[in-house]
Design a protein around this motif. Structure first.
Motif, mmCIF file in Angstrom:
data_model
loop_
_atom_site.group_PDB
_atom_site.id
_atom_site.type_symbol
_atom_site.label_atom_id
_atom_site.label_comp_id
_atom_site.label_asym_id
_atom_site.label_seq_id
_atom_site.Cartn_x
_atom_site.Cartn_y
_atom_site.Cartn_z
ATOM 1 N N UNK A 1 0.766 -1.293 0.015
ATOM 2 C CA UNK A 1 0.011 0.073 0.027
ATOM 3 C C UNK A 1 0.904 1.157 0.138
ATOM 4 N N UNK A 2 0.645 2.319 -0.591
ATOM 5 C CA UNK A 2 1.305 3.389 -0.874
ATOM 6 C C UNK A 2 0.312 4.427 -0.033
ATOM 7 N N UNK A 5 1.840 10.781 1.926
ATOM 8 C CA UNK A 5 2.176 11.751 3.021
ATOM 9 C C UNK A 5 2.154 13.322 2.370
ATOM 10 N N UNK A 8 5.805 14.554 2.043
ATOM 11 C CA UNK A 8 6.747 13.611 1.505
ATOM 12 C C UNK A 8 6.263 13.254 0.233
ATOM 13 N N UNK A 9 5.124 13.134 0.097
ATOM 14 C CA UNK A 9 4.504 12.369 -1.277
ATOM 15 C C UNK A 9 4.334 10.917 -0.940
ATOM 16 N N UNK A 10 3.866 10.102 -1.867
ATOM 17 C CA UNK A 10 3.544 8.640 -1.558
ATOM 18 C C UNK A 10 4.635 7.960 -1.312
ATOM 19 N N UNK A 12 5.843 4.087 1.113
ATOM 20 C CA UNK A 12 5.495 2.729 1.130
ATOM 21 C C UNK A 12 4.946 2.821 2.468
ATOM 22 N N UNK A 13 3.674 1.984 2.758
ATOM 23 C CA UNK A 13 3.008 2.073 4.155
ATOM 24 C C UNK A 13 3.979 1.499 5.138
ATOM 25 N N UNK A 72 -10.538 -1.742 0.002
ATOM 26 C CA UNK A 72 -9.493 -1.602 -1.235
ATOM 27 C C UNK A 72 -8.140 -0.829 -0.770
ATOM 28 N N UNK A 73 -7.993 -0.250 0.397
ATOM 29 C CA UNK A 73 -6.961 0.428 0.724
ATOM 30 C C UNK A 73 -6.755 1.481 0.032
ATOM 31 N N UNK A 107 -3.525 7.503 -4.711
ATOM 32 C CA UNK A 107 -3.841 6.270 -5.578
ATOM 33 C C UNK A 107 -3.416 5.013 -4.755
ATOM 34 N N UNK A 108 -4.167 3.989 -4.702
ATOM 35 C CA UNK A 108 -3.786 2.833 -4.081
ATOM 36 C C UNK A 108 -2.576 2.169 -4.458
#
Ligand code: ZN
Lengths: 108, 957
Positions: A1-2, A5, A8-10, A12-13, A72-73, A107-108
């Motif tokens: 999942x992304x 932030x 910081x932007x997208x 990793x979870x 869907x996360x 986006x997921x």
């Protein structure tokens, strides 16, 4: 999942800590036990969109609010904890143009 | 083991084949069950053995039936072998190497004569739900059952002294990942790369090509062209002998890469913008009586054996073919010199009844009643779509009656399909479709990249410009061709070869009421073996559908979950890559022979060999301890007192410059979170300390208040834990020692009393601060020295204090000292339910403050009297040290527990802290402590936590 932030932007979870669903701290002077413990322990846990808080622990170390779909996360918007939630239908416009307000489309 | 000379030559090796992967110029030898065998480079373990006439490679899981080649691929359930000290090696996939030591698993005493095959005779005891029914009662026999079952289970042997292999890890951010390197995968990868995408093409086998590799001359030519296109395409990274093992949210892919030199396996964590799933189709076995006999093979298995490894699969064959691929196998057999005794056309009605034989096929009985002697039965009855990665993407594939297989239904935007999993058609149509999919994948990846960049505030403006992607072109549709629905020919035969589950087992389960495929799976363990249902799932569904009178579509299928293929624990664990923290004095500790203590990420001295002696040194003279891991935060700004008041249960507003105060933090549920001292170094500069293990939590807790609840407070928080080396100098002679090193601070008791902080110069080092506190209960100074000078100050203390008998002491001595003094440790003497009053901290809780974290709950706790309390305890027999976590019992109930216990060198007796029920808190109460061995010891509740110097005169001296 992304997770996107707001600073910081997208990312990793695994860089984040899930804090919990968004709650409002009751007034400690007037809260009764039921109200306080609901604040401490109860989550609505819907199968759908939920407003929650995350901490970008291995990144900028900022707390932020996110709207995530628990099935869907998918994350549709994130913002600083003190910013007002953008109306959902305006999320796209916000992502495209209003970078200064730190509202991001995910986006997921 | 001394190998005897090779028993046979490669008697079944064919003349060179056009697509063969063996290198006849590079012969080699390896051993199989202690015998030497010849092979060529490029052979798999099993192809080399088959070339020498071997036909049995394992014994089955439950009935110990002999098993041979079926698919001649990674999935082949009968070809799992032990290689050296590595168990469960896929013998039909792993390439043989010179000197390789290979042996059969799950055989006793030998592959040929296996006594456990007696299970076949008692097979009626091993039917559906066998485990659940047989080993339930009586419970006391479980250990015996376990021993028996373990002997009969099929895993290989792991040697405890196996060398530790090197496993690697990599992160990748490709635009497009193509899972499957057959013709469709190659075409998609090339098209995506030509459209500008960075592509990762992942293939399970050693070479790209899929089924083209065992095809005819035209297909081999197409393969050459596709391989050349992949090699020429810009930006395609090819991974062979690698597998996409899982797909998670946001196309996060786990890829196991096995083709690397000097690396056992590498786990690639790839964040793909688009995933193209192109695994091809897996040939499905046919269920009939005797279908697991060695010599019963799938058509693809035969074609691999003949075309890739030039091995003659038998002498006389019967072929059951229901598709063109099966027909092609007939041609291959003829070319290989195998006599095709009979062809049964599966497209025209009844097929075959059973295969018979003892150690392999000897005859086949056809549905028309004819019996044909043969040693090979080849089946080509249809295909299974390996939709695992699609399942993981949320797809629920639907069954097509027409194609007799499952097809994808609804895919997320970032997952596309190509090749046989998507539909049928001639090669040119499939590759044309795959090229369109590749282009679309590149386009969607570019769109995702733009959206991701737009989400990064720092570059959003800069990257906002690229043109919109070209309007999406609809992907061409692939046709779906008719295929007869052939799954089983009767109620006998194996459905799951790995787990030894027969059609009868499934029917029995259905009759017992297990009518859902998910229930049947768990009850019979069908599809739960090493091939994970890739060969078995659809047959299991078909048998259950027939048994329950439903269609396959109605019955549905089980959900495929990660991993797609079995994964080693080594690949998951990856490199040993654990960050370690230690203080600047660590080299000294190591040289002094300190026993290391692992405390979270920190390594610190537990003792220097004599904790009791270290304790006595502190009580009688002076000792020094490295307390660098102590969490330290530099707080600045006008609102720091507000923050401290919010975080701690204590009051902070009146902390003067130069003062230090001990504080207790509670979470919002009133549970003790952390404790430590905070000192005010200057008008607007504070240093807050947290416990070593709680530092990270405390930092997040502070940040949480400042960012979410009180963003208007003007405060800067800087973590300085590792910026300072911290040394506690403790003992009656600590002032004398420190006086020799401190130049500009008056250490006299009146000038620098207890609970004060001073900034100064220590051993010539500027910018130090020191405070007088007393965790050990002695006169003591905690020094905080700029980290780069820590070792120097540490050595200076030892050097200048030699005549005072100064000794270093470790964490164990400190734990004894603090227990003698009755100081609790958060997390050791409290747990996740201990609210402040229960820990005896009522004196610190200031409920007259309008708000602080946890206040609400503490107000309610202060009105109750029903909670367990932390008390000092002394066993009546002072020689007994009840282990920590020993229970305190009252009648038949639990009335508390020991949280800390040690033998006190100072008092010469055992001392404890523990929790007791409200009725047992009175000083002098005798409680009963239950020891782990079942014995009991009496202990007395003390009037206070401190066992030594309860008045606290020593630390104030
Ligand atoms: Zn961040």
């Amino acid at each position: 999942m992304l997770l996107p932030c707001p600073w910081c932007g997208p990312r990793n979870a695994s860089e984040f800590r899930y804090v919990g669903e968004q709650t409002v701290r009751p007034d400690p002077a007037t809260a009764d036990p039921a109200e306080w413990r609901s604040y401490l322990y109860m989550e609505s846990n819907p199968a759908g969109w939920v407003a929650e808080n995350w901490l970008h622990r291995a990144g900028c170390r900022r707390y932020f609010a996110a709207e995530r779909h628990t099935v869907t996360n998918q994350v549709r918007a994130t913002r600083p904890p003190d910013a007002e939630a953008a109306p959902a239908q305006h999320a796209d416009a916000a992502a495209a143009g209003r970078a200064g307000e730190h509202v991001r489309e995910g986006r997921p | 083991m001394t190998a005897v000379s090779a028993r046979t030559g490669m008697t079944l090796r064919l003349e060179p084949q056009p697509g063969e992967v063996i290198d006849r110029n590079r012969p080699l030898e390896f051993t199989w069950n202690g015998q030497r065998f010849p092979a060529y480079h490029g052979d798999t373990i099993v192809s080399a053995l088959a070339a020498c006439g071997e036909r049995i490679f394992s014994r089955s899981f439950k009935y110990h039936r002999p098993r041979g080649l079926l698919s001649a691929s990674f999935l082949d359930p009968g070809c799992t072998v032990q290689v050296g000290d590595e168990p469960n090696v896929r013998g039909a996939h792993r390439r043989v190497e010179p000197g390789m030591v290979v042996s059969a698993q799950n055989v006793w005493p030998s592959l040929r004569y296996d006594v456990k095959s007696v299970n076949q005779v008692v097979g009626r005891f091993l039917t559906a739900g066998f485990y659940y029914k047989t080993f339930i009662k009586p419970q006391r026999l479980w250990p015996a059952y376990e021993r028996v079952l373990r002997r009969f289970s099929s895993g290989g042997v792991v040697a405890k002294d196996s060398a530790h292999g090197y496993y690697d890890k990599r992160y990748a951010h490709p635009d497009v990942v193509v899972a499957g390197g057959g013709p469709a995968g190659m075409a998609a990868a090339v098209a995506a790369a030509e459209a500008g995408a960075a592509v990762l093409l992942v293939e399970e086998e050693y070479e790209l090509g899929g089924h083209l590799r065992w095809g005819d001359a035209g297909q081999l030519e197409a393969l050459r062209e596709l391989r050349a296109a992949v090699a020429a395409a810009p930006g395609v990274e090819v991974m062979t002998n690698s597998v996409v093992n899982g797909r998670y949210d946001g196309n996060w892919l786990g890829i196991v890469q096995r083709n690397l030199p000097h690396v056992v396996e590498r786990l690639v964590k790839a964040r793909a913008k688009t995933l193209v799933v192109a695994p091809g189709l897996i040939e499905r076995p046919y269920v009939f009586e005797g279908n697991d006999l060695p010599g019963v093979m799938l058509s693809t298995g035969v074609r691999r054996l003949v075309n890739l490894h030039a091995v003659k699969p038998g002498q006389r064959a019967v072929v059951l073919s229901a598709n063109p691929e099966g027909d092609a196998a007939i041609d291959d057999l003829a070319r290989a010199g195998v006599e095709v005794a009979k062809v049964v056309d599966g497209r025209r009605g009844p097929t075959i009844q059973r295969a018979t034989g003892s150690r392999g096929v000897q005859a086949v009985e056809c549905a028309d009643g004819t019996v044909v002697d043969c040693d090979l039965l080849v089946t080509a009855v249809g295909w299974t779509a390996p939709t695992a990665l699609l399942n993981m993407a949320g797809d629920r594939p639907v069954y097509s009656e027409r194609a007799a297989r499952f097809l994808p239904s609804l895919l997320p935007d970032d997952v596309l399909v190509a090749g046989g999993i998507a539909g049928d058609g001639p090669l040119e149509q499939l590759t044309e479709h795959a090229r369109a999919v590749g282009r679309e994948a590149a386009g969607r990846a570019a769109e995702t990249a733009r959206s991701l960049c737009a989400g990064i505030p720092q570059i959003a403006e800069r990257r906002a410009g690229p043109p919109d992607p070209e309007p999406a072109v609809a992907l061409p549709e692939l046709p779906v061709e008719d295929h007869p629905a052939l799954f089983f020919s009767g109620t006998r035969g194996f459905v799951d070869f790995s787990e030894d589950v027969t059609a009868k087992d499934l029917i029995a389960a259905a009759e017992e009421g297990y009518d859902s495929i998910e229930l049947v799976k768990r009850y019979t363990t069908v599809t739960m073996g090493p091939s994970q249902g890739k060969l078995e799932t659809v047959n299991a569904v078909a048998v259950l559908a027939a048994a329950t009178g439903r269609t396959i579509a109605e019955t549905g299928t089980t959900v495929w979950r990660p991993p797609y293929a079995p994964i080693t624990l080594g690949a998951l664990a990856g490199r040993i890559f654990e960050p370690v923290r230690h203080s600047p004095m660590q080299p000294w500790h190591e040289a002094a022979g300190a026993t290391p203590l692992v405390a979270g990420a920190w390594i610190r001295p537990d003792s220097y060999g004599d904790p009791a002696g270290e304790v006595r040194a502190v009580r009688s003279g002076v000792g020094i301890i490295d307390v660098t891991p102590l969490g330290k935060f530099d707080l600045r700004g006008p609102d720091v007192p507000e923050l401290l008041n919010q975080l701690y249960v204590n009051k902070w507003s009146r902390l003067d410059v130069g003062s230090v105060r001990y504080g207790v933090m509670c979470a919002e549920d009133g549970v003790v979170l952390d404790d430590g001292v905070t000192g005010r170094l200057a008008e607007d500069r504070y240093i807050l300390t947290a416990t070593s293990s709680g530092a990270a939590t405390v930092q997040e807790w502070i940040e949480s208040w400042l960012q979410t609840e009180r963003p208007d407070w003007r405060i800067h928080v800087t973590p300085v834990t590792t910026a300072y080396a911290s040394i506690n100098v403790a003992g009656p002679r600590s002032r004398e020692l420190l006086g020799r090193l401190v130049e500009d601070v008056d250490l006299a008791n009146e000038a620098f009393p207890y609970m004060r902080v001073r900034v100064g110069r220590i051993a010539g080092v500027d910018g130090c601060f020191m405070w007088r506190i007393g965790f050990t209960g002695e006169l003591s100074y905690e020094l905080h020295v700029p980290a780069s000078h820590g070792l120097r100050v540490w050595e200076a203390l030892l050097e200048r204090g030699a005549d005072l008998g100064v000794r270093p002491f470790g964490v164990e001595a400190q734990r004894i000292l603090r227990l003698e003094k009755g100081h609790f440790i958060v997390g050791q003497d409290t747990d996740g339910l201990t609210q402040a009053y229960g820990a005896g901290l009522g004196w610190a809780v200031k409920l007259d403050k309008p708000d602080f974290a946890g206040r609400t709950e503490l107000v309610w706790q202060s009105r109750r009297d029903d909670y367990f309390r932390l008390v000092g305890l002394q066993p009546v027999d002072g020689s007994v040290v009840p282990p920590e976590a020993s229970q305190i019992v009252l009648g038949r109930g639990i009335a508390g527990r020991i949280t800390s216990s040690r033998m006190s060198p100072t008092l010469g007796r055992s001392i404890c802290l523990g929790f007791v029920a409200p009725s047992l808190t009175g000083p002098g109460t005798q409680v009963t402590v239950r020891l782990p061995d079942g014995g009991e010891v009496a202990a007395t509740v003390m009037p206070q936590h401190a066992h030594f110097d309860p008045e606290g005169t020593r630390q104030r001296g």
